[in-house]
Design an enzyme around this catalytic site. Structure first.
Site, mmCIF file in Angstrom:
data_model
loop_
_atom_site.group_PDB
_atom_site.id
_atom_site.type_symbol
_atom_site.label_atom_id
_atom_site.label_comp_id
_atom_site.label_asym_id
_atom_site.label_seq_id
_atom_site.Cartn_x
_atom_site.Cartn_y
_atom_site.Cartn_z
ATOM 1 N N TYR A 43 0.818 -1.213 0.000
ATOM 2 C CA TYR A 43 0.000 0.000 0.000
ATOM 3 C C TYR A 43 0.855 1.268 0.000
ATOM 4 C CZ TYR A 43 -4.475 -2.377 1.156
ATOM 5 O OH TYR A 43 -5.614 -3.143 1.152
ATOM 6 N N LYS A 52 5.789 -14.971 1.745
ATOM 7 C CA LYS A 52 5.626 -15.607 0.434
ATOM 8 C C LYS A 52 7.005 -15.637 -0.194
ATOM 9 C CE LYS A 52 3.457 -17.601 -2.861
ATOM 10 N NZ LYS A 52 3.003 -19.015 -2.723
ATOM 11 N N ASP A 104 -0.513 -18.350 1.184
ATOM 12 C CA ASP A 104 -1.525 -19.277 0.654
ATOM 13 C C ASP A 104 -1.803 -20.402 1.655
ATOM 14 O OD1 ASP A 104 1.115 -20.055 0.188
ATOM 15 O OD2 ASP A 104 0.764 -20.825 -1.834
ATOM 16 N N ASP A 114 -4.664 -7.536 4.822
ATOM 17 C CA ASP A 114 -5.993 -7.098 4.379
ATOM 18 C C ASP A 114 -6.819 -8.312 3.949
ATOM 19 O OD1 ASP A 114 -8.076 -5.350 3.445
ATOM 20 O OD2 ASP A 114 -7.377 -5.796 1.421
ATOM 21 N N ASP A 169 -10.190 -10.390 6.007
ATOM 22 C CA ASP A 169 -11.546 -10.642 5.499
ATOM 23 C C ASP A 169 -11.872 -12.125 5.673
ATOM 24 O OD1 ASP A 169 -12.148 -7.990 4.664
ATOM 25 O OD2 ASP A 169 -13.230 -8.770 2.914
HETATM 26 C C1 IPM Z 1 -9.777 -2.501 5.164
HETATM 27 C C2 IPM Z 1 -10.305 -2.025 3.846
HETATM 28 C C3 IPM Z 1 -9.385 -0.961 3.273
HETATM 29 C C4 IPM Z 1 -8.014 -1.569 3.104
HETATM 30 C C5 IPM Z 1 -9.883 -0.379 1.937
HETATM 31 C C6 IPM Z 1 -11.253 0.200 2.082
HETATM 32 C C7 IPM Z 1 -8.909 0.604 1.344
HETATM 33 O O1 IPM Z 1 -10.471 -3.092 2.972
HETATM 34 O O2 IPM Z 1 -9.664 -1.667 6.093
HETATM 35 O O3 IPM Z 1 -9.482 -3.682 5.305
HETATM 36 O O4 IPM Z 1 -7.735 -2.225 2.092
HETATM 37 O O5 IPM Z 1 -7.195 -1.388 4.002
HETATM 38 MN MN MN Z 2 -10.000 -5.007 3.845
#
Ligand code: IPM
Ligand code: MN
Length: 345
Positions: free
Chosen positions: A134, A184, A217, A241, A245
């Site tokens: 990022y 990785k 992975d 990130d 999720d």
């Molecule tokens: C998170 C979100 C953000 C990220 C996006 C909205 C830029 O997905 O906080 O996990 O990728 O950090």
């Molecule tokens: Mn995210």
């Protein structure tokens, strides 16, 4: 008498609903000599449409005097492209305030049926939050032409990697003494080999922590197949990130996933936000679950040193879901869940 100055940025969509709920619960948990003095900022995609900016030019300076920032959600792609809205508000706050540790807890609240058979997992993901994939280093050349090129380079600095690893080792030491470092290095022979070397180097200062490196992975598979084998997980910005999720999914969904963007040096405010986005499709309907947001508010109080209030909120959330309230998406309204948590407090 302690009075904390909180900057609230409800942002877009359901961010508005869940911020109100989270701050109401936080205020209630702080009853007594502690108060939260909340200043609300209207920075959002609508603000962009009105002013041409997600936040004013001196937005960072305006926020710098606060004890903490509480953010709901940012983004409404039909109004403003995500690349503009997120680079105009969320991502610069993380970077400018050196909130290098993004902490995301993944565990099942009582009564919540996750998609896995495993019930007893308690994972703390620590995501590097200021550089890596990022970093924003790159560009586009020959834009719109046949030979167009886009380059986006990850930046891993010794300072950046070492400090997130140390932070994660400290967390592991304070928990069950196990750290999983996500890599990785079988494919990325510069950045991730560097990451592994620094993991080994920092590990020498933590002989009491058992550290294992996993390729990202394999880590994705492990979080599904054997989440109970994990304690603290540390990962780069993008790996973290994606894995968080997945962590949200195994804990029952994004409606339960909380996060804290921490500046461990405490020379700038930290920011607290649920992992979920603005969910424009259900915005303003009053049906978004506020639990991830409330959990994030508890993390804010914990960071401010209000550990008792933070623990009370977590207890109240657990009591709420144990009664079967807020355990499934769409089951209860935002206010039903918020009131149940307030009641349990
Ligand atoms: C998170 C979100 C953000 C990220 C996006 C909205 C830029 O997905 O906080 O996990 O990728 O950090
Ligand atoms: Mn995210």
């Amino acid at each position: 008498m302690t009075n904390y100055k909180i900057a609230a940025i409800p942002g877009d969509g359901i961010g508005v609903d869940v911020t109100a709920a989270a701050l109401e619960v936080a205020q209630a948990a702080c009853a007594g000599p502690t108060t939260l003095d909340v200043t609300e900022f209207p920075w959002s995609c609508d603000h962009y449409l009105e002013t041409g900016r997600m936040m004013p030019e001196d937005g960072i300076a305006q926020l710098s005097g606060f004890d903490a920032i509480y953010l709901g959600a940012v983004g409404w792609p039909e109004k403003v492209s995500d690349a503009v809205s997120l680079h105009g508000l969320l991502l610069p706050i993380r970077k400018e305030f050196t909130q290098y540790a993004n902490i995301r807890p993944h565990r099942l609240l009582p009564g919540v049926d996750g998609p896995l058979k495993a019930e007893a997992f308690d994972i703390l993901c620590i995501r590097e939050n200021t550089e890596g994939e990022y970093a924003g280093a790159g560009g586009r050349v020959h834009q719109g032409q046949e030979g167009e090129v886009a380059v986006e380079t990850s930046i891993f600095t010794r300072t950046g990697v070492e400090r997130i690893l140390r932070f994660a080792f400290d967390q592991a030491r304070a928990r069950r003494g196990k750290l999983a470092s996500v890599t990785k290095s079988n494919a990325q022979k510069y950045s991730m080999v560097f990451w592994d070397e620094l993991t080994q180097k920092v590990a020498r200062d933590y002989p009491d922590v058992e550290v294992t490196s996993y390729h990202v992975d394999a880590m994705a598979a492990r979080m599904v197949m054997a989440p109970e084998s994990l304690d603290v997980v540390v990962a780069s910005n993008l790996f973290g990130d994606i894995l968080t999720d997945l962590g949200a999914a195994i804990q029952g969904g994004l409606g339960f996933a909380a996060s804290a963007n921490i500046n461990p040096d405490r020379n700038a405010p930290s920011m607290f936000e649920p992992v979920h986005g603005s969910a424009p499709d259900i915005a303003g309907k009053g049906i978004a679950s506020p639990l991830a947001a409330i959990w994030s508010a508890a993390m804010m109080l914990d960071h401010l040193g209000e550990t008792v209030a933070a623990a009370r909120i977590l207890g109240a959330m657990e009591a709420t879901t144990a009664q079967g309230i807020g355990t499934r998406p769409g089951q209860n309204t935002t206010s039903e869940i918020t009131n149940a948590v307030l009641q349990a407090l």
